[in-house]
Design a protein around this motif. Structure first.
Motif, mmCIF file in Angstrom:
data_model
loop_
_atom_site.group_PDB
_atom_site.id
_atom_site.type_symbol
_atom_site.label_atom_id
_atom_site.label_comp_id
_atom_site.label_asym_id
_atom_site.label_seq_id
_atom_site.Cartn_x
_atom_site.Cartn_y
_atom_site.Cartn_z
ATOM 1 N N LYS A 1 70.258 -27.307 -18.767
ATOM 2 C CA LYS A 1 71.296 -26.394 -19.257
ATOM 3 C C LYS A 1 72.300 -26.075 -18.143
ATOM 4 O O LYS A 1 71.907 -25.913 -16.989
ATOM 5 C CB LYS A 1 70.553 -25.132 -19.727
ATOM 6 C CG LYS A 1 71.383 -24.039 -20.285
ATOM 7 C CD LYS A 1 70.490 -22.964 -20.896
ATOM 8 C CE LYS A 1 70.733 -21.650 -20.172
ATOM 9 N NZ LYS A 1 70.327 -20.461 -20.893
ATOM 10 N N MET A 2 73.581 -26.017 -18.480
ATOM 11 C CA MET A 2 74.570 -25.549 -17.504
ATOM 12 C C MET A 2 74.274 -24.087 -17.204
ATOM 13 O O MET A 2 74.143 -23.285 -18.125
ATOM 14 C CB MET A 2 75.991 -25.684 -18.059
ATOM 15 C CG MET A 2 77.071 -25.231 -17.076
ATOM 16 S SD MET A 2 78.762 -25.335 -17.723
ATOM 17 C CE MET A 2 79.077 -27.096 -17.707
ATOM 18 N N ASP B 1 66.738 -17.815 -26.640
ATOM 19 C CA ASP B 1 65.717 -17.329 -25.699
ATOM 20 C C ASP B 1 65.459 -15.824 -25.816
ATOM 21 O O ASP B 1 64.460 -15.332 -25.304
ATOM 22 C CB ASP B 1 66.129 -17.690 -24.255
ATOM 23 C CG ASP B 1 67.486 -17.106 -23.867
ATOM 24 O OD1 ASP B 1 68.358 -16.949 -24.753
ATOM 25 O OD2 ASP B 1 67.677 -16.790 -22.680
ATOM 26 N N ILE C 1 75.181 -8.744 -21.419
ATOM 27 C CA ILE C 1 75.135 -9.946 -20.582
ATOM 28 C C ILE C 1 74.892 -9.506 -19.143
ATOM 29 O O ILE C 1 75.434 -8.498 -18.693
ATOM 30 C CB ILE C 1 76.426 -10.790 -20.736
ATOM 31 C CG1 ILE C 1 76.289 -12.147 -20.037
ATOM 32 C CG2 ILE C 1 77.651 -10.036 -20.238
ATOM 33 C CD1 ILE C 1 77.313 -13.187 -20.483
ATOM 34 N N VAL D 1 75.545 -26.029 -23.809
ATOM 35 C CA VAL D 1 76.287 -26.869 -22.871
ATOM 36 C C VAL D 1 75.347 -27.263 -21.737
ATOM 37 O O VAL D 1 74.647 -26.422 -21.187
ATOM 38 C CB VAL D 1 77.505 -26.101 -22.309
ATOM 39 C CG1 VAL D 1 78.281 -26.972 -21.338
ATOM 40 C CG2 VAL D 1 78.403 -25.634 -23.447
ATOM 41 N N LYS E 1 74.736 -20.530 -14.391
ATOM 42 C CA LYS E 1 75.411 -19.932 -13.247
ATOM 43 C C LYS E 1 74.498 -19.871 -12.031
ATOM 44 O O LYS E 1 74.963 -19.667 -10.926
ATOM 45 C CB LYS E 1 76.016 -18.556 -13.563
ATOM 46 C CG LYS E 1 75.264 -17.609 -14.485
ATOM 47 C CD LYS E 1 76.114 -16.348 -14.739
ATOM 48 C CE LYS E 1 75.864 -15.616 -16.036
ATOM 49 N NZ LYS E 1 74.587 -15.021 -16.295
ATOM 50 N N GLY F 1 79.290 -22.706 -20.262
ATOM 51 C CA GLY F 1 78.133 -22.538 -21.156
ATOM 52 C C GLY F 1 78.068 -21.132 -21.715
ATOM 53 O O GLY F 1 77.887 -20.934 -22.916
ATOM 54 N N ASN F 2 78.240 -20.127 -20.854
ATOM 55 C CA ASN F 2 78.255 -18.741 -21.325
ATOM 56 C C ASN F 2 79.412 -18.519 -22.297
ATOM 57 O O ASN F 2 79.277 -17.802 -23.288
ATOM 58 C CB ASN F 2 78.426 -17.749 -20.158
ATOM 59 C CG ASN F 2 77.280 -17.779 -19.174
ATOM 60 O OD1 ASN F 2 77.489 -17.986 -17.985
ATOM 61 N ND2 ASN F 2 76.067 -17.584 -19.655
ATOM 62 N N GLY G 1 78.669 -20.601 -25.546
ATOM 63 C CA GLY G 1 77.400 -20.201 -26.161
ATOM 64 C C GLY G 1 77.342 -18.726 -26.512
ATOM 65 O O GLY G 1 76.544 -18.331 -27.347
ATOM 66 N N ALA G 2 78.129 -17.886 -25.864
ATOM 67 C CA ALA G 2 77.990 -16.453 -26.098
ATOM 68 C C ALA G 2 79.339 -15.734 -26.195
ATOM 69 O O ALA G 2 79.682 -15.170 -27.233
ATOM 70 C CB ALA G 2 77.134 -15.824 -24.989
ATOM 71 N N VAL H 1 72.687 -13.097 -29.757
ATOM 72 C CA VAL H 1 72.009 -13.531 -28.523
ATOM 73 C C VAL H 1 71.691 -15.011 -28.603
ATOM 74 O O VAL H 1 71.726 -15.608 -29.682
ATOM 75 C CB VAL H 1 70.664 -12.791 -28.291
ATOM 76 C CG1 VAL H 1 70.851 -11.371 -27.838
ATOM 77 C CG2 VAL H 1 69.779 -12.887 -29.518
ATOM 78 N N GLY H 2 71.338 -15.580 -27.477
ATOM 79 C CA GLY H 2 70.842 -16.955 -27.442
ATOM 80 C C GLY H 2 69.395 -16.980 -27.937
ATOM 81 O O GLY H 2 68.704 -15.955 -27.970
ATOM 82 N N ALA I 1 75.794 -24.929 -29.654
ATOM 83 C CA ALA I 1 76.713 -24.505 -28.613
ATOM 84 C C ALA I 1 76.106 -24.657 -27.217
ATOM 85 O O ALA I 1 76.613 -24.109 -26.256
ATOM 86 C CB ALA I 1 77.114 -23.052 -28.849
HETATM 87 P P1 AMP Z 1 72.518 -16.285 -19.008
HETATM 88 O O1 AMP Z 1 73.664 -16.853 -18.231
HETATM 89 O O2 AMP Z 1 71.341 -17.206 -19.011
HETATM 90 O O3 AMP Z 1 72.207 -14.859 -18.637
HETATM 91 O O4 AMP Z 1 72.962 -16.235 -20.548
HETATM 92 C C1 AMP Z 1 73.909 -15.331 -21.076
HETATM 93 C C2 AMP Z 1 74.282 -15.815 -22.459
HETATM 94 O O5 AMP Z 1 74.982 -17.072 -22.404
HETATM 95 C C3 AMP Z 1 73.082 -16.056 -23.385
HETATM 96 O O6 AMP Z 1 73.410 -15.630 -24.695
HETATM 97 C C4 AMP Z 1 72.881 -17.558 -23.351
HETATM 98 O O7 AMP Z 1 72.299 -18.057 -24.520
HETATM 99 C C5 AMP Z 1 74.309 -18.091 -23.159
HETATM 100 N N1 AMP Z 1 74.274 -19.333 -22.355
HETATM 101 C C6 AMP Z 1 73.947 -19.439 -21.050
HETATM 102 N N2 AMP Z 1 74.030 -20.726 -20.622
HETATM 103 C C7 AMP Z 1 74.411 -21.460 -21.705
HETATM 104 C C8 AMP Z 1 74.647 -22.865 -21.914
HETATM 105 N N3 AMP Z 1 74.545 -23.769 -20.933
HETATM 106 N N4 AMP Z 1 75.020 -23.262 -23.150
HETATM 107 C C9 AMP Z 1 75.136 -22.357 -24.151
HETATM 108 N N5 AMP Z 1 74.925 -21.042 -24.016
HETATM 109 C C10 AMP Z 1 74.557 -20.578 -22.812
#
Ligand code: AMP
Ligand code: TRP
Length: 332
Positions: free
Chosen positions: A194-195, A147, A8, A185, A197, A17-18, A21-22, A144-145, A183
């Motif tokens: 998408k929620m 994406d 991550i 958010v 950071k 969300g993180n 979702g993760a 992983v997500g 999952a």
């Molecule tokens: P990121 O913050 O985009 O680097 O994502 C890190 C991990 O958190 C990935 O596996 C994403 O799929 C998951 N993730 C990030 N934002 C969300 C969200 N709003 N809802 C669900 N999963 C999320």
């Protein structure tokens, strides 16, 4: 037991969300896998990071992962840049992966945007480093997500080409564990986004270090519509904000939308938001408190991460040394 690897990026305090979702998924996988989790600071600098901000975000991410329940005693948590094997294998993979393969990566196209010529070379070869992260441990499962799915297909292509070119069966096939859209958010300000950071509005998300008052206030201010909650999931169609709040509640209590609506259908949002805020505070306040405690003891956190580095090296160094031997590098 299958070995899991996931990473991550330290790009800010993780959000709800993180978590849903993760991270929560990572915590659960620890029950029946050998897990290696990594804060990927090498990936973070593929777009420029202020050094102080990066250092702070890296510590915060490690602390939050521990606070959420990543177990550094039975599993491994470390910082990517502390284990050199990732870079050594990434170079070999830079020479295995084809430019044509990288040109198909949709995330590069999205992140580089219109000004491709001005993107860093690191952003372009980012998926090769991600493949090295996983293959340096002979990990076979990667949560992983959605994406990141394309990057895992590339990691398998790289492994196959390496095995083929050097006439070996060295790198195993990896199986993506895709964390489903169930999952997902959404932003508290816009149910179609998408929620995240990186959203400019802090009101759009719940951060995993928000205190009880902040969580309650953000939920109270969350965008909704004037109708009461429906009593069936079908009633959420076309109501993305309502659907999101019900989805968060459902994910936290472990029932589907139907279960939440059976209990709360017919209520107005004032009442439902209060119940949701209470639930969130109940689940997240202990995480925030534990993260704060860990961050207040930098030496303690460093010791945990050093132990993680040593364990990670004990697995990755022999694998990468063997890959180098297969390639034909001498070790005089
Ligand atoms: P990121 O913050 O985009 O680097 O994502 C890190 C991990 O958190 C990935 O596996 C994403 O799929 C998951 N993730 C990030 N934002 C969300 C969200 N709003 N809802 C669900 N999963 C999320
Ligand atoms: N690229 C992933 C992301 O942005 C993070 C990551 C880096 C990763 N290396 C990894 C995920 C290896 C799984 C396995 O979400």
């Amino acid at each position: 037991m299958q070995r899991i690897f996931s990473g991550i990026q330290p790009s800010g305090i993780p959000t709800l969300g993180n978590y849903l979702g993760a991270i929560r998924n990572w915590v659960d996988l620890q029950a029946d896998h050998e897990c290696i989790f990594c804060v990927v600071d090498l990936h973070a600098i593929t777009v420029f990071q202020d050094p102080k901000v990066l250092a702070t975000a890296t510590r915060e991410m490690a602390a939050v992962l521990l606070a959420c329940g990543i177990d550094p005693v039975r599993h491994t948590l470390f910082l990517q840049s502390t284990v050199r094997a990732h870079l050594q294998l990434a170079w070999i993979f830079n020479c295995v992966a084809r430019i044509g393969w990288l040109n198909r990566m949709t995330q590069f196209k999205d992140k580089a945007g219109k000004d491709r010529e001005n993107a860093s070379a690191g952003l372009y070869v980012y998926p090769n480093l991600m493949a090295a992260d996983i293959h340096a441990y002979h990990a076979t499962r990667v949560p992983v997500g959605e994406d990141q799915k394309q990057h895992l297909e590339l990691a398998n292509d790289i492994a196959q080409k390496f095995n083929h070119d050097y006439g070996v069966e060295f790198f195993p096939n990896i199986e993506p564990l895709i964390l489903g859209p169930a999952a997902r958010v959404m932003s508290l300000r816009d149910g179609s986004k998408k929620m995240s950071k990186s959203d400019p509005s802090d009101q759009s998300r719940i951060n995993l270090n928000d205190d009880a008052d902040t969580i309650s206030l953000k939920i109270r201010r969350a965008k909704t519509d004037p109708e009461p909650l429906p009593s069936e999931p079908e009633g959420l169609v076309g109501r993305p904000e309502a659907r999101n709040l019900v989805g968060i509640y459902a994910a936290l209590v472990g029932t589907g939308h139907a279960g939440v609506l059976a209990e709360h259908g017919g209520k107005g949002f004032g009442q439902f938001k209060q119940a949701l805020a209470d639930l969130l505070v109940d689940k997240l306040a202990p995480i925030a408190a534990e993260a704060t405690r860990l961050l207040a003891d930098p030496a303690g956190l460093d010791a945990i991460l050093r132990q993680g580095k040593e364990r990670a090296e004990a697995i990755a160094d022999p694998i990468v040394t063997e890959a180098e031997r297969l390639v034909g590098f001498l070790r005089p």
